[in-house]
Enzyme design. Structure first.
Site, PDB file in Angstrom:
ATOM      1  N   GLY A  22      43.360  -4.765 107.865  1.00  0.00           N
ATOM      2  CA  GLY A  22      43.318  -3.436 107.263  1.00  0.00           C
ATOM      3  C   GLY A  22      42.039  -2.716 107.625  1.00  0.00           C
ATOM      4  N   ALA A  23      40.970  -3.470 107.840  1.00  0.00           N
ATOM      5  CA  ALA A  23      39.692  -2.831 108.180  1.00  0.00           C
ATOM      6  C   ALA A  23      39.765  -2.186 109.563  1.00  0.00           C
ATOM      7  CB  ALA A  23      38.563  -3.851 108.113  1.00  0.00           C
ATOM      8  N   GLY A  75      17.917  13.754  83.644  1.00  0.00           N
ATOM      9  CA  GLY A  75      19.074  14.105  82.823  1.00  0.00           C
ATOM     10  C   GLY A  75      20.125  14.825  83.632  1.00  0.00           C
ATOM     11  N   GLY A  76      20.791  15.778  82.963  1.00  0.00           N
ATOM     12  CA  GLY A  76      21.868  16.520  83.610  1.00  0.00           C
ATOM     13  C   GLY A  76      21.415  17.253  84.855  1.00  0.00           C
TER      14      GLY A  76
HETATM   15  C1  HXC Z   1      10.011  23.227  78.388  1.00  0.00           C
HETATM   16  C2  HXC Z   1       8.647  21.833  79.545  1.00  0.00           C
HETATM   17  C3  HXC Z   1       9.739  20.959  79.821  1.00  0.00           C
HETATM   18  C4  HXC Z   1      11.008  21.322  79.316  1.00  0.00           C
HETATM   19  C5  HXC Z   1       7.982  20.149  80.742  1.00  0.00           C
HETATM   20  N1  HXC Z   1       7.587  21.270  80.126  1.00  0.00           N
HETATM   21  N2  HXC Z   1       9.284  19.929  80.549  1.00  0.00           N
HETATM   22  N3  HXC Z   1       8.791  22.929  78.833  1.00  0.00           N
HETATM   23  N4  HXC Z   1      11.081  22.467  78.615  1.00  0.00           N
HETATM   24  N5  HXC Z   1      12.080  20.575  79.534  1.00  0.00           N
HETATM   25  C6  HXC Z   1       6.254  21.842  80.111  1.00  0.00           C
HETATM   26  C7  HXC Z   1       5.281  21.059  79.259  1.00  0.00           C
HETATM   27  O1  HXC Z   1       5.345  21.462  77.934  1.00  0.00           O
HETATM   28  C8  HXC Z   1       3.970  21.449  79.920  1.00  0.00           C
HETATM   29  O2  HXC Z   1       3.618  22.732  79.459  1.00  0.00           O
HETATM   30  C9  HXC Z   1       4.322  21.577  81.370  1.00  0.00           C
HETATM   31  O3  HXC Z   1       5.724  21.770  81.415  1.00  0.00           O
HETATM   32  C10 HXC Z   1       3.996  20.343  82.186  1.00  0.00           C
HETATM   33  O4  HXC Z   1       4.535  19.221  81.509  1.00  0.00           O
HETATM   34  P1  HXC Z   1       3.679  17.901  81.236  1.00  0.00           P
HETATM   35  O5  HXC Z   1       4.423  17.095  80.261  1.00  0.00           O
HETATM   36  O6  HXC Z   1       2.263  18.286  80.872  1.00  0.00           O
HETATM   37  O7  HXC Z   1       3.639  17.260  82.667  1.00  0.00           O
HETATM   38  P2  HXC Z   1       3.696  15.726  83.056  1.00  0.00           P
HETATM   39  O8  HXC Z   1       2.748  14.945  82.217  1.00  0.00           O
HETATM   40  O9  HXC Z   1       3.522  15.700  84.540  1.00  0.00           O
HETATM   41  O10 HXC Z   1       5.171  15.248  82.690  1.00  0.00           O
HETATM   42  C11 HXC Z   1       6.298  15.776  83.339  1.00  0.00           C
HETATM   43  C12 HXC Z   1       7.597  15.363  82.621  1.00  0.00           C
HETATM   44  C13 HXC Z   1       7.493  15.716  81.123  1.00  0.00           C
HETATM   45  C14 HXC Z   1       7.832  13.861  82.840  1.00  0.00           C
HETATM   46  C15 HXC Z   1       8.742  16.103  83.323  1.00  0.00           C
HETATM   47  O11 HXC Z   1       7.068  17.074  80.978  1.00  0.00           O
HETATM   48  C16 HXC Z   1       8.786  15.536  80.388  1.00  0.00           C
HETATM   49  O12 HXC Z   1       9.153  14.431  80.052  1.00  0.00           O
HETATM   50  N6  HXC Z   1       9.438  16.681  80.140  1.00  0.00           N
HETATM   51  C17 HXC Z   1      10.694  16.665  79.426  1.00  0.00           C
HETATM   52  C18 HXC Z   1      11.770  16.101  80.308  1.00  0.00           C
HETATM   53  C19 HXC Z   1      13.089  16.128  79.637  1.00  0.00           C
HETATM   54  O13 HXC Z   1      13.411  15.295  78.821  1.00  0.00           O
HETATM   55  N7  HXC Z   1      13.825  17.196  79.914  1.00  0.00           N
HETATM   56  C20 HXC Z   1      15.101  17.415  79.389  1.00  0.00           C
HETATM   57  C21 HXC Z   1      16.031  16.560  80.261  1.00  0.00           C
HETATM   58  S1  HXC Z   1      17.646  16.650  79.718  1.00  0.00           S
HETATM   59  P3  HXC Z   1       2.107  23.228  79.369  1.00  0.00           P
HETATM   60  O14 HXC Z   1       2.198  24.541  78.688  1.00  0.00           O
HETATM   61  O15 HXC Z   1       1.368  22.203  78.587  1.00  0.00           O
HETATM   62  O16 HXC Z   1       1.606  23.321  80.784  1.00  0.00           O
HETATM   63  C22 HXC Z   1      18.170  17.941  80.495  1.00  0.00           C
HETATM   64  C23 HXC Z   1      19.537  18.298  80.085  1.00  0.00           C
HETATM   65  C24 HXC Z   1      20.184  19.064  81.145  1.00  0.00           C
HETATM   66  O17 HXC Z   1      17.548  18.508  81.304  1.00  0.00           O
HETATM   67  C25 HXC Z   1      21.645  19.071  80.866  1.00  0.00           C
HETATM   68  C26 HXC Z   1      22.358  19.812  81.894  1.00  0.00           C
HETATM   69  C27 HXC Z   1      23.812  19.566  81.805  1.00  0.00           C
END
Ligand code: HXC
Length: 517
Positions: free
Chosen positions: A407-408, A172-173
């Site tokens: 031009g290149a 994402g971001g």
């Molecule tokens: C809070 C999070 C988290 C998040 C992961 N965790 N992402 N907690 N916020 N964004 C936590 C999980 O709950 C878990 O906690 C631990 O981290 C490990 O995650 P898992 O899912 O068990 O690990 P894995 O299976 O390896 O998967 C990794 C992952 C997945 C692919 C990154 O966690 C995931 O899809 N996370 C969300 C990604 C996402 O959509 N993020 C937002 C993106 S948009 P526990 O307690 O169980 O250990 C964004 C906007 C930014 O970031 C904008 C800026 C301008």
């Protein structure tokens, strides 16, 4: 009253928690997968005993989702400074074992503390991304944290070199912070970099794609061009970051780490004559040519897998750090196209921002013809090359090796775009276009009327080549500093670099130019 042992014990207990991040079990799991922990990555980067941590005891302030009762050591990130081969560097490393390395307000605060340190002290910044992205529990505070990071990435841009290592998820971001930095290194092993992943793409477009296709290191290094270097492992990625740091200055007010030899060697290199090509249709080994020019053949190619029709990278010539750009006739005949223009222009601007002299090796038949190129905006993208070279004030040395058309030719740093010195090999062909194209346009009617069109064409092409496909007309008009034998290229380049070391070029003051983005 002497120091109470209990106070020290309590502190040590706290510190231990910070040092182990998400705990020993999670660290072991990473090791089993061949991954380093966030802290181990920084230890690999820095010289032993030089790391000093910033904000180790920072805690999140979130009260939603029952977070107020939870403690997350280091808040999912390790930040600090240290030395890399004698150069001070600031760095952060996201800790996936702590709440998935997710970024909340205080996590971002630690990150920006490291960035502010880099700005104030003029140190390069290395950022290691391994994170689930915005911490969902912190909502808009997490978004604001990203905003603060992006803002600083931009403030730092052009002031200190910024290197991103993608060593885990970066979704994402979150991906915009690395995108705002100078170089991205990505591991094949564990990293993904994308705005929207396969699930969202499937939901929105109905198209089934794999993670590798949208966010894998190989795709980014060869198709999107987002990634400059691919590494197999964490260790290799960190070693690449160190290699980059060995060529760049700490900040824009310093010179790059030149290590000039006491004297310039004027020895000839007969091997270069063997690589030079006078046959316009034969491919020329430009990688081989660059390697012969740099000390010990040590060339750090940047963006090696992307837009291979242009080669860019760093080397040293008798100790002087140089940024090289070279057309590669083995890909798309060496034509400039959209991607190679973007790649080249970005590299030129990095070199100029950080006082790195530029050497350009020209073998370019023109801009790539094609409807995709025109519709894709080759005019806008190609203009970036003109803009980047023209606005660069570092020493610029151009070597016309063979084709230098249209031009290149201008876009590969001709004299008119501010090259300080232009050398041409006797094989150089400086003209508006190649012989075949020119004969078609100039003698269209004669060829139609000729009894033996093929023979007539061969005769006209040969005449054109004899008259125009050489460096002599350009040299006669003063567009070439000197014509040299290929075997003298390294010594001539080395001497010119020394002589241009004190070059100063002033431009009228302005906020900034408007590069055609
Ligand atoms: C809070 C999070 C988290 C998040 C992961 N965790 N992402 N907690 N916020 N964004 C936590 C999980 O709950 C878990 O906690 C631990 O981290 C490990 O995650 P898992 O899912 O068990 O690990 P894995 O299976 O390896 O998967 C990794 C992952 C997945 C692919 C990154 O966690 C995931 O899809 N996370 C969300 C990604 C996402 O959509 N993020 C937002 C993106 S948009 P526990 O307690 O169980 O250990 C964004 C906007 C930014 O970031 C904008 C800026 C301008």
């Amino acid at each position: 009253m002497p120091l109470d042992a209990k106070v020290l014990d309590a502190f040590r207990e706290r510190k231990k928690k910070v040092l182990v991040g998400g705990g020993e079990k999670k660290a072991e799991e990473r090791h089993e997968k061949g991954l380093l922990t966030a802290r181990e990555r920084l230890m690999r980067l820095f010289q032993p005993d030089t790391f000093q941590e910033i904000g180790a005891y920072v805690k999140h302030q979130c009260t939603s989702f029952g977070m107020q009762s939870k403690d997350f050591p280091g808040d999912g990130i390790v930040v600090g400074t240290g030395y890399v081969e004698g150069k001070q560097v600031s760095a952060f490393s996201q800790d996936f074992t702590v709440l998935g390395g997710s970024l909340g307000k205080m996590h971002a605060r630690r990150m920006t503390m490291g960035m502010d340190y880099a700005l104030k002290n003029g140190t390069p910044l290395v950022g290691i991304a391994d994170s689930g992205g915005a911490r969902i529990q912190e909502g808009v505070d997490a978004l604001s944290g990203y905003g603060e990071v992006f803002y600083r990435n931009v403030v730092l841009s052009g002031v200190v070199p910024q290197i991103a290592i993608i060593a885990g998820p970066c979704a994402g971001g979150a991906s915009y912070s690395p995108a705002l930095m100078d170089f991205i290194i990505m591991t094949r092993q564990n990293a993904q970099l994308f705005i929207t992943g396969p699930n969202v793409i499937k939901a929105v477009t109905g198209r089934q794609v794999t993670m590798e296709e949208v966010g894998g290191a190989d795709m980014h290094a060869s198709v999107s061009g987002n990634v400059h270097f691919v590494a197999e492992t964490d260790r290799e990625a960190i070693d690449i970051a160190k290699r980059i740091l060995s060529f760049v200055p700490a900040n824009n007010s310093e010179d790059p780490p030149h290590r000039p030899t006491p004297a310039v060697t004027m020895a000839e290199d007969p091997g270069m004559d063997k690589l030079a090509q006078s046959d316009p249709s034969a491919p020329m080994d430009m990688h081989g040519i660059v390697r012969r020019l740099v000390d010990n053949g040590d060339f750090l190619e940047v963006h090696a897998g992307f837009a291979k029709n242009i080669i860019v990278g760093f080397g040293r010539v008798e100790g002087i750090v140089v940024g090289f750009l070279a057309n590669n006739s083995m890909e798309k005949a060496g034509c400039l196209d959209i991607d190679s223009s973007d790649k080249g222009a970005r590299f030129i601007r990095f070199c100029n921002a950080f006082n790195i002299p530029i050497t350009t090796l020209v073998d370019v038949p023109g801009f790539l013809p094609g409807i995709e190129q025109e519709r894709g905006g080759i005019i806008r993208h190609g203009a970036k090359m003109l803009f980047a070279y023209s606005s660069s004030t570092v020493p610029k040395i151009t070597i016309l090796c063979r084709k230098s058309y249209g031009g290149a030719y201008l876009a590969m740093c001709s004299q008119d775009l501010g090259a300080d010195v232009i050398y041409a090999w006797p094989t150089a062909e400086v003209a508006v276009m190649g012989a075949d194209g020119a004969v078609n346009i100039l003698y269209n009617r004669e060829l139609k009327e000729a009894d033996d069109a093929a023979a007539k064409r061969a005769e006209l092409v040969s005449e054109y080549r004899a008259e125009f496909a050489s460096p002599y007309l350009a040299a006669a008009r003063g567009y070439v500093t000197d014509i040299i034998e290929p075997s003298r290229t390294r010594s001539v380049l080395s001497m010119s670099l020394r002589k241009l070391m004190n070059k100063r070029e002033m431009r009228p003051p302005k906020k900034h130019g408007n590069i055609p983005l």
